[in-house]
Scaffold this motif. Structure first.
Motif, mmCIF file in Angstrom:
data_model
loop_
_atom_site.group_PDB
_atom_site.id
_atom_site.type_symbol
_atom_site.label_atom_id
_atom_site.label_comp_id
_atom_site.label_asym_id
_atom_site.label_seq_id
_atom_site.Cartn_x
_atom_site.Cartn_y
_atom_site.Cartn_z
ATOM 1 N N SER A 11 0.855 -1.189 0.000
ATOM 2 C CA SER A 11 0.000 0.000 0.000
ATOM 3 C C SER A 11 0.887 1.234 0.000
ATOM 4 C CB SER A 11 -0.915 0.014 1.233
ATOM 5 O OG SER A 11 -1.658 1.218 1.275
ATOM 6 N N ASN A 12 0.958 1.901 -1.133
ATOM 7 C CA ASN A 12 1.775 3.114 -1.269
ATOM 8 C C ASN A 12 0.900 4.329 -0.960
ATOM 9 O OD1 ASN A 12 3.785 4.939 -1.835
ATOM 10 N ND2 ASN A 12 3.815 4.558 -4.031
ATOM 11 N N PHE A 13 0.471 4.436 0.314
ATOM 12 C CA PHE A 13 -0.466 5.495 0.682
ATOM 13 C C PHE A 13 0.197 6.867 0.731
ATOM 14 C CE2 PHE A 13 1.241 3.842 4.686
ATOM 15 C CZ PHE A 13 1.614 5.001 5.351
ATOM 16 N N GLY A 14 1.529 6.914 0.727
ATOM 17 C CA GLY A 14 2.236 8.182 0.819
ATOM 18 C C GLY A 14 1.981 9.121 -0.345
ATOM 19 N N MET A 15 1.515 8.586 -1.467
ATOM 20 C CA MET A 15 1.209 9.458 -2.601
ATOM 21 C C MET A 15 0.024 10.377 -2.282
ATOM 22 S SD MET A 15 -0.608 6.833 -5.325
ATOM 23 C CE MET A 15 0.854 5.792 -5.379
ATOM 24 N N PHE A 16 -0.750 10.015 -1.264
ATOM 25 C CA PHE A 16 -1.872 10.851 -0.842
ATOM 26 C C PHE A 16 -1.543 11.667 0.406
ATOM 27 C CE2 PHE A 16 -3.656 6.986 -2.783
ATOM 28 C CZ PHE A 16 -4.255 7.556 -3.889
ATOM 29 N N GLY A 17 -0.613 11.171 1.218
ATOM 30 C CA GLY A 17 -0.247 11.849 2.451
ATOM 31 C C GLY A 17 -0.122 10.853 3.589
ATOM 32 N N GLY A 32 4.878 5.477 3.286
ATOM 33 C CA GLY A 32 4.343 6.795 3.555
ATOM 34 C C GLY A 32 4.937 7.868 2.666
ATOM 35 N N LYS A 33 4.627 9.111 2.990
ATOM 36 C CA LYS A 33 5.076 10.260 2.213
ATOM 37 C C LYS A 33 6.555 10.523 2.452
ATOM 38 C CE LYS A 33 4.107 15.189 1.562
ATOM 39 N NZ LYS A 33 3.275 16.327 2.041
ATOM 40 N N ILE A 34 7.292 10.671 1.364
ATOM 41 C CA ILE A 34 8.726 10.958 1.461
ATOM 42 C C ILE A 34 8.928 12.326 2.102
ATOM 43 C CG2 ILE A 34 10.838 11.371 0.132
ATOM 44 C CD1 ILE A 34 9.768 9.381 -1.944
ATOM 45 N N ARG A 42 18.377 14.906 4.507
ATOM 46 C CA ARG A 42 18.309 13.665 3.739
ATOM 47 C C ARG A 42 16.852 13.338 3.443
ATOM 48 N NH1 ARG A 42 23.321 11.840 2.161
ATOM 49 N NH2 ARG A 42 22.435 9.721 2.039
ATOM 50 N N ARG A 43 16.611 12.814 2.232
ATOM 51 C CA ARG A 43 15.267 12.327 1.899
ATOM 52 C C ARG A 43 15.088 10.925 2.474
ATOM 53 N NH1 ARG A 43 13.896 11.924 -3.939
ATOM 54 N NH2 ARG A 43 16.120 11.457 -4.191
ATOM 55 N N ARG A 44 13.942 10.730 3.131
ATOM 56 C CA ARG A 44 13.686 9.451 3.791
ATOM 57 C C ARG A 44 12.273 8.974 3.471
ATOM 58 N NH1 ARG A 44 17.261 8.272 7.939
ATOM 59 N NH2 ARG A 44 15.722 7.496 9.420
ATOM 60 N N LEU A 45 12.170 7.659 3.263
ATOM 61 C CA LEU A 45 10.896 7.031 2.925
ATOM 62 C C LEU A 45 10.390 6.261 4.144
ATOM 63 C CD1 LEU A 45 8.688 6.108 0.916
ATOM 64 C CD2 LEU A 45 10.240 4.285 0.179
ATOM 65 N N PRO A 46 9.294 6.704 4.782
ATOM 66 C CA PRO A 46 8.752 5.991 5.946
ATOM 67 C C PRO A 46 8.075 4.687 5.523
ATOM 68 C CG PRO A 46 7.946 8.271 5.810
ATOM 69 C CD PRO A 46 8.529 7.924 4.482
ATOM 70 N N LEU A 47 8.298 3.648 6.312
ATOM 71 C CA LEU A 47 7.744 2.331 6.016
ATOM 72 C C LEU A 47 7.018 1.774 7.240
ATOM 73 C CD1 LEU A 47 10.885 0.841 4.235
ATOM 74 C CD2 LEU A 47 8.815 1.684 3.116
ATOM 75 N N SER A 48 5.911 1.079 6.998
ATOM 76 C CA SER A 48 5.140 0.438 8.055
ATOM 77 C C SER A 48 4.817 -0.983 7.617
ATOM 78 C CB SER A 48 3.838 1.205 8.320
ATOM 79 O OG SER A 48 4.089 2.554 8.653
ATOM 80 N N LEU A 49 5.262 -1.956 8.392
ATOM 81 C CA LEU A 49 5.031 -3.370 8.070
ATOM 82 C C LEU A 49 4.126 -3.983 9.139
ATOM 83 C CD1 LEU A 49 5.768 -5.925 6.357
ATOM 84 C CD2 LEU A 49 7.606 -6.332 8.029
ATOM 85 N N THR A 50 2.924 -4.368 8.731
ATOM 86 C CA THR A 50 2.025 -5.097 9.626
ATOM 87 C C THR A 50 2.097 -6.582 9.281
ATOM 88 O OG1 THR A 50 0.511 -3.225 9.836
ATOM 89 C CG2 THR A 50 -0.345 -5.381 10.424
#
Length: 377
Positions: free
Chosen positions: A296-302, A321-323, A337-345
């Protein structure tokens, strides 16, 4: 008279909403002629006629919900048709069976089967009609709707005002997620991937897909199905990735097959096709069955972090999540630094915390590997 009833649409779908009738009462129709279009939780389906004949009566209007086995129309001068008839290309999907003989039902949540088995007493139907209550929205007790439940629903409407019932995709989404919440022992872990080295125009979704394929190869425990009733697990040799697609109608999760064995160009083309089919509501239900893990690439929405829901029999879902650009200390120096948040359930019944943490670390390592080429959008 002969009654043609809503056939089994497959994939455990207990109901459909009438979109449009293509025939009228009094019309003469031929076998396989399209009678009407219905919307299920997964697709728009055209229902063909099972026979030649003259239409005596139509049951239901556009917007009405009809359940499997309930009459759709009446043919003149015939005996009743078996309510279990499956017509045209509407075929029941088979279940997947593991080598150990355990059976996994893919695409049909237990809650869907529960609604199919609902029994509404004649008194409850009559009372609901008198009180102007949609009997299909009344909560049931042990599969039965009685006059008592209808009275309680009418009391709620009087106190709180009317509610608009969910339909189509959103109704099935609500049922599936509620069922998943009840079944899965869900745990979520979070991390961030440093992506400062990614060039402009990087295809973020393909990078995530590549990282998941890499993680599944080195930590296959999360690329699995788990049967909570039988306490059995099935590992998968390939990654068939469900990719969440948000639409105005609700959430769809089409499946990208055999991710590890395809090029970036082929994956992007396949992903584009699936998304377009979802938006046009022309995607076959079979294209949304059999995912072994979900993205689920929900970061494109926020949003930065989340607790994505694992839908059985899958074991895990990764949310991106959102970069963000933030201050990071690197070798004693503070720099942006640019960082990509990740959530693993993950379902803790099927995987340990160490396995999930290892899987997440593999995803992060792959995303941060500057030697891996970045596919362009």
């Amino acid at each position: 008279m002969r009654y043609f009833k809503l056939p089994d649409l497959g994939e455990g779908l207990p109901e459909a909403e009438i979109l449009e009738w293509h025939v009228n009462e009094g019309d003469q129709v031929k076998v396989d002629q399209i009678l009407l279009s219905v919307e299920t939780a997964k697709a728009i389906i055209e229902v063909p006629s099972p026979q030649d004949g003259t239409i005596e009566h139509l049951f239901g209007a556009p917007g009405d919900t009809i359940h499997t086995g309930e009459p759709l129309l009446e043919f003149a001068g015939e005996k009743e048709l078996d309510s279990g008839t499956v017509v045209g290309e509407l075929k029941q999907q088979t279940t997947a069976v593991s080598a150990a003989g355990e059976q996994f039902f893919i695409g049909a949540s237990p809650s869907s089967r529960q609604y199919r088995d609902r029994h509404i007493s004649p008194a409850a139907r009559a009372l609901a009609q008198r009180l102007d209550i949609d009997v299909n929205t009344v909560p049931h007790r042990d599969g039965r709707v009685t006059a008592q439940e209808v009275e309680a629903a009418a009391d709620r409407v009087q106190r709180l005002g009317p509610f608009e019932p969910l339909r189509g995709v959103r109704k099935q989404m609500a049922r599936t997620l509620a069922s998943a919440w009840e079944q899965v022992v869900a745990v979520t872990i979070h991390d961030d991937a440093d992506i400062e080295h990614w060039p402009a125009g990087t295809d973020i979704t393909l990078k995530l897909i590549d990282a998941l394929a890499y993680a599944c190869q080195h930590e296959p425990s999360l690329n699995a199905w788990f049967d909570g009733e039988r306490l059995a697990i099935r590992q998968h040799p390939q990654l068939d990735l469900g990719v969440a697609v948000d639409t105005e109608q609700g959430l769809f999760v089409p499946v990208l097959r055999n991710v590890s064995g395809r090029s970036s160009e082929d994956l992007r083309a396949g992903l584009n096709r699936l998304r377009e089919d979802v938006r046009r509501r022309s995607i076959p239900p079979s294209e949304m069955l059999g995912a072994t893990l979900t993205l689920s690439n929900f970061g494109m929405f926020g949003g930065r972090y989340a607790t994505p829901t694992v839908v059985p029999p899958q074991v895990a879902i990764l949310g991106a999540g959102k970069i963000v650009t933030e201050a990071v200390v690197s070798e004693g120096v503070i720099e942006p630094r640019r960082r990509l948040p990740l959530s693993l359930t993950f379902d803790h019944r099927a995987a340990t915390g160490a396995e999930a943490a290892h899987f997440m670390q593999l995803v992060v390592t792959r995303l941060q590997d500057s030697s891996v080429s970045s596919p362009a959008t």
